[in-house]
Write a protein that holds these residues in place. Sequence first.
Motif, PDB file in Angstrom:
ATOM      1  N   LEU A 168       0.783  -1.139  -0.155  1.00  0.00           N
ATOM      2  CA  LEU A 168      -0.118   0.130   0.128  1.00  0.00           C
ATOM      3  C   LEU A 168       0.717   1.114   0.162  1.00  0.00           C
ATOM      4  O   LEU A 168       0.654   2.194  -0.807  1.00  0.00           O
ATOM      5  CB  LEU A 168      -0.922  -0.056   1.369  1.00  0.00           C
ATOM      6  CG  LEU A 168      -2.093   1.134   1.355  1.00  0.00           C
ATOM      7  CD1 LEU A 168      -2.993   0.766   0.108  1.00  0.00           C
ATOM      8  CD2 LEU A 168      -2.859   0.456   2.373  1.00  0.00           C
ATOM      9  N   ALA A 169       1.948   1.276   0.936  1.00  0.00           N
ATOM     10  CA  ALA A 169       2.861   2.351   0.765  1.00  0.00           C
ATOM     11  C   ALA A 169       3.368   2.567  -0.448  1.00  0.00           C
ATOM     12  O   ALA A 169       3.586   3.795  -0.785  1.00  0.00           O
ATOM     13  CB  ALA A 169       3.837   2.190   2.059  1.00  0.00           C
ATOM     14  N   SER A 170       3.774   1.582  -1.158  1.00  0.00           N
ATOM     15  CA  SER A 170       4.530   2.027  -2.268  1.00  0.00           C
ATOM     16  C   SER A 170       3.810   2.412  -3.443  1.00  0.00           C
ATOM     17  O   SER A 170       4.241   3.020  -4.403  1.00  0.00           O
ATOM     18  CB  SER A 170       5.224   0.538  -2.837  1.00  0.00           C
ATOM     19  OG  SER A 170       4.172  -0.206  -3.063  1.00  0.00           O
ATOM     20  N   LYS A 171       2.340   2.353  -3.257  1.00  0.00           N
ATOM     21  CA  LYS A 171       1.322   2.868  -4.212  1.00  0.00           C
ATOM     22  C   LYS A 171       1.331   4.298  -4.106  1.00  0.00           C
ATOM     23  O   LYS A 171       0.867   5.123  -4.940  1.00  0.00           O
ATOM     24  CB  LYS A 171       0.018   2.480  -4.093  1.00  0.00           C
ATOM     25  CG  LYS A 171      -0.288   1.160  -4.981  1.00  0.00           C
ATOM     26  CD  LYS A 171      -1.680   0.505  -4.375  1.00  0.00           C
ATOM     27  CE  LYS A 171      -2.733   1.448  -4.664  1.00  0.00           C
ATOM     28  NZ  LYS A 171      -4.080   0.633  -4.099  1.00  0.00           N
ATOM     29  N   LEU A 172       1.166   4.885  -2.875  1.00  0.00           N
ATOM     30  CA  LEU A 172       1.157   6.440  -2.548  1.00  0.00           C
ATOM     31  C   LEU A 172       2.459   7.272  -3.070  1.00  0.00           C
ATOM     32  O   LEU A 172       3.740   6.679  -2.930  1.00  0.00           O
ATOM     33  CB  LEU A 172       1.092   6.379  -1.036  1.00  0.00           C
ATOM     34  CG  LEU A 172       0.015   5.833  -0.288  1.00  0.00           C
ATOM     35  CD1 LEU A 172      -0.020   5.767   1.149  1.00  0.00           C
ATOM     36  CD2 LEU A 172      -1.241   6.145  -0.655  1.00  0.00           C
ATOM     37  N   PRO A 173       1.933   8.506  -3.473  1.00  0.00           N
ATOM     38  CA  PRO A 173       3.101   9.447  -3.754  1.00  0.00           C
ATOM     39  C   PRO A 173       4.044   9.679  -2.596  1.00  0.00           C
ATOM     40  O   PRO A 173       3.547   9.703  -1.242  1.00  0.00           O
ATOM     41  CB  PRO A 173       2.213  10.531  -4.084  1.00  0.00           C
ATOM     42  CG  PRO A 173       0.788  10.279  -4.215  1.00  0.00           C
ATOM     43  CD  PRO A 173       0.648   8.913  -3.469  1.00  0.00           C
ATOM     44  N   ALA A 174       5.210   9.692  -2.869  1.00  0.00           N
ATOM     45  CA  ALA A 174       5.962  10.041  -1.695  1.00  0.00           C
ATOM     46  C   ALA A 174       6.052  11.090  -0.823  1.00  0.00           C
ATOM     47  O   ALA A 174       6.098  10.757   0.335  1.00  0.00           O
ATOM     48  CB  ALA A 174       7.614  10.190  -2.179  1.00  0.00           C
ATOM     49  N   ASP A 175       5.362  12.055  -1.110  1.00  0.00           N
ATOM     50  CA  ASP A 175       5.269  13.190  -0.393  1.00  0.00           C
ATOM     51  C   ASP A 175       4.091  13.104   0.411  1.00  0.00           C
ATOM     52  O   ASP A 175       4.072  13.416   1.634  1.00  0.00           O
ATOM     53  CB  ASP A 175       5.143  14.663  -1.121  1.00  0.00           C
ATOM     54  CG  ASP A 175       4.038  14.614  -2.139  1.00  0.00           C
ATOM     55  OD1 ASP A 175       3.693  13.447  -2.400  1.00  0.00           O
ATOM     56  OD2 ASP A 175       3.763  15.686  -2.709  1.00  0.00           O
ATOM     57  N   THR A 176       3.064  12.327  -0.203  1.00  0.00           N
ATOM     58  CA  THR A 176       1.849  12.071   0.844  1.00  0.00           C
ATOM     59  C   THR A 176       2.286  10.941   1.918  1.00  0.00           C
ATOM     60  O   THR A 176       1.767  11.228   3.039  1.00  0.00           O
ATOM     61  CB  THR A 176       0.565  11.258  -0.111  1.00  0.00           C
ATOM     62  OG1 THR A 176       0.621  12.404  -1.332  1.00  0.00           O
ATOM     63  CG2 THR A 176      -0.676  11.138   0.860  1.00  0.00           C
ATOM     64  N   LEU A 177       3.154  10.050   1.565  1.00  0.00           N
ATOM     65  CA  LEU A 177       3.445   8.913   2.484  1.00  0.00           C
ATOM     66  C   LEU A 177       4.436   9.733   3.523  1.00  0.00           C
ATOM     67  O   LEU A 177       4.262   9.500   4.783  1.00  0.00           O
ATOM     68  CB  LEU A 177       4.229   7.964   1.946  1.00  0.00           C
ATOM     69  CG  LEU A 177       4.719   6.999   2.412  1.00  0.00           C
ATOM     70  CD1 LEU A 177       3.634   6.078   3.437  1.00  0.00           C
ATOM     71  CD2 LEU A 177       5.632   5.831   1.893  1.00  0.00           C
ATOM     72  N   GLN A 178       5.263  10.623   3.189  1.00  0.00           N
ATOM     73  CA  GLN A 178       5.810  11.364   4.104  1.00  0.00           C
ATOM     74  C   GLN A 178       5.074  12.012   5.071  1.00  0.00           C
ATOM     75  O   GLN A 178       5.400  12.092   6.450  1.00  0.00           O
ATOM     76  CB  GLN A 178       6.773  12.328   3.566  1.00  0.00           C
ATOM     77  CG  GLN A 178       8.337  12.748   4.261  1.00  0.00           C
ATOM     78  CD  GLN A 178       8.812  13.814   3.847  1.00  0.00           C
ATOM     79  OE1 GLN A 178       8.618  14.316   2.521  1.00  0.00           O
ATOM     80  NE2 GLN A 178      10.080  14.214   4.406  1.00  0.00           N
TER      81      GLN A 178
END
Length: 237
Positions: A168-178
């Motif tokens: 799931l985390a790998s699907k999210l845009p990096a800035d959103t995950l951060q």
Amino acid sequence: MSLGADLLALQDLDLELERTTKELQELPILSELAKKRATYAKLKSESTKILARRKDAEIAVGDLDDAERSCHEKIAGIQNKQATLTDYRSVQDLEIELSLLAKRLDKIAFDRPAAEKSLEDIKQKEDQLTGYIKRFEQAILSDAKTAREEAEVLQGRIEASRQKRERLASKLPADTLQKYEQTSRRFKGIAVERLEGKIPSVCRTVLQTASMDQLRHASDIAECPYCHRILVLNEGE
Ligand SMILES: [Zn+2]
């Protein structure tokens, strides 16, 4: 899934991971096992002490045996000598010696029952303790097996959640995950809230009309103007 739905799912997974990890750390059988191990250590030290007491009691009985044997040997020696003696003084000396030895034998006979009883009692206690320790060892082994099995189930669940989370985390845009991770640390795991009508689901502060207007222009997610959590506006599939 929308970004908002993904974030909510990520938060659910993180909360579940936290719960399961805590459950694993606090497995009741583990504290049960720790208690049993502590008792077991006490029993073992008790057993060391009782072993020392048994040795002492054995030595006490052994000393009586030695003293008795030595008396009998001396008596036999004197009786041999007596046959060859003729003068009165020497015979009398030997008789005095014999009477002292007889007294000593009386004393040994008097002391013996207590010494033997004490040894017997200690041996009985030692046997009981040995049996108890053996049963404790069995219980610890069986608890340890159960603990291992219960832990494996939880570890399996943790591993599965971790893999799901990674995907799931790998699907999210990096800035959103951060942003999610920062907010999650700040709010102890509750980083995301839903907008329900005009009310965010976590801080429950009714949004003003101006804020609602601003949010209308936002995409799936925004930042809550009150608590600054991530606010999911659109969870749609
Ligand atoms: Zn809020």
